[in-house]
Design an enzyme around this catalytic site. Structure first.
Site: not given
Ligand code: AMP
Length: 280
Positions: A34, A37, A153, A184-185
């Site tokens: 999203h 990322h 983390q 965002m997630s």
């Molecule tokens: P993930 O794919 O959820 O493991 O996240 C991969 C990376 O993207 C991690 O370093 C997360 O902290 C970062 N991330 C996830 N969501 C967001 C967001 N809303 N804003 C900025 N970075 C994010």
């Protein structure tokens, strides 16, 4: 944009990327990308000549019964987003390639990972540290970008890099939010319409804490009471797991809450577990 699927090919690729010189940036992800990322890719591209993104849903950071099997995946869309964002290499390793079936060496962080998310997910950060250490060895980045969204983390990875002397600079990217404030997630896709409305309670509660702090209330206990009362009154479907006021590097609790403190929370909305935080 190159797509690399094996650990051996990734190692060879990073060797050849390094021959040309220039800073190599790295953004590890679990995919279903999203704008959060993408913002990390943009930050990497500001600091690095080349950027590698890994996409790997890491089984060892999920406990039995968590959402490893359901975790959303969309490789085609992810690759298109990476291409549009100017990523140079996407690394998509397979589980069997990255983990020997009898793997017996793990990276354990013994302090920061015990609190907050570590309490309900005791093996989570061991899985995170182990996979990030492996990815660092394979990609050999000069800088790696992590999101402030996963504040614990970030602190744990910084500690691992410091304590194990990884020659990698860690950069943090700010939290990207939906227009209404929801962080965002990839997991937001699990939320029903009603849950999506309730999920707004996380960022709204953090906003309320910031407002209270700015009007002069710095006592952690009072701020926490007000936040819990607000959640119970306005967002009763949000089940708070924790709310902490702490130092963003050591994660030590702070009371009174100083400027620069991390306010972090985790909560369940239905069966979806969400996290969010702000830096005061
Ligand atoms: P993930 O794919 O959820 O493991 O996240 C991969 C990376 O993207 C991690 O370093 C997360 O902290 C970062 N991330 C996830 N969501 C967001 C967001 N809303 N804003 C900025 N970075 C994010």
């Amino acid at each position: 944009m190159k797509v690399v699927r094996s650990t051996r090919a990734m190692y060879a690729m990073s060797q050849s990327l390094r021959i040309g010189g220039g800073v190599l940036g790295f953004v590890p992800t679990m995919g279903y990308l999203h704008e959060g990322h993408v913002s990390l890719v943009q930050l990497s591209r500001k600091h690095a000549a080349r950027t590698v993104v890994s996409i790997f849903v890491n089984p060892t950071q999920f406990a039995p019964g968590e959402d490893f099997a359901q975790y959303p995946r969309d490789e085609e869309r992810d690759l298109a987003l990476c291409e549009a964002a100017g990523v140079d290499v996407v690394f998509l390793p397979g589980v069997d390639d990255l983990y020997a079936p009898d793997a017996s060496v793990h990276v354990v962080e013994g302090s920061l990972s015990r609190t907050m998310c570590g309490q309900s997910r005791p093996m989570h950060f061991e899985g995170v540290c182990t996979v990030v250490a492996k990815l660092f060895h394979l990609v050999q980045p000069d800088v790696a970008v992590f999101g402030q969204k996963d504040a614990q983390q970030l602190a744990v990875i910084r500690r691992m890099v410091r304590d194990l002397c990884f020659p990698v600079e860690i950069l943090a990217g700010p939290i990207m939010r939906e227009p209404d404030g929801l962080a965002m997630s990839s997991r937001n896709v699990y939320l029903s319409d009603a849950e999506r409305k309730s999920a707004l309670g996380l960022s709204r509660t953090l906003g309320m804490i910031l407002d209270c702090w700015q009007t002069g209330e710095h006592e952690a206990i009072v701020l926490e009471q007000q936040a819990r009362a607000h959640l119970a009154r306005v967002y009763p479907a949000v089940q708070l797991e924790y709310l902490v006021f702490c130092d963003p590097d050591t994660l030590w609790p702070c009371d009174p809450v100083p400027a620069g403190a991390l306010v972090a929370l985790a909560a369940r909305v239905g069966s979806t577990r969400l996290i969010d935080n702000i830096l005061i």
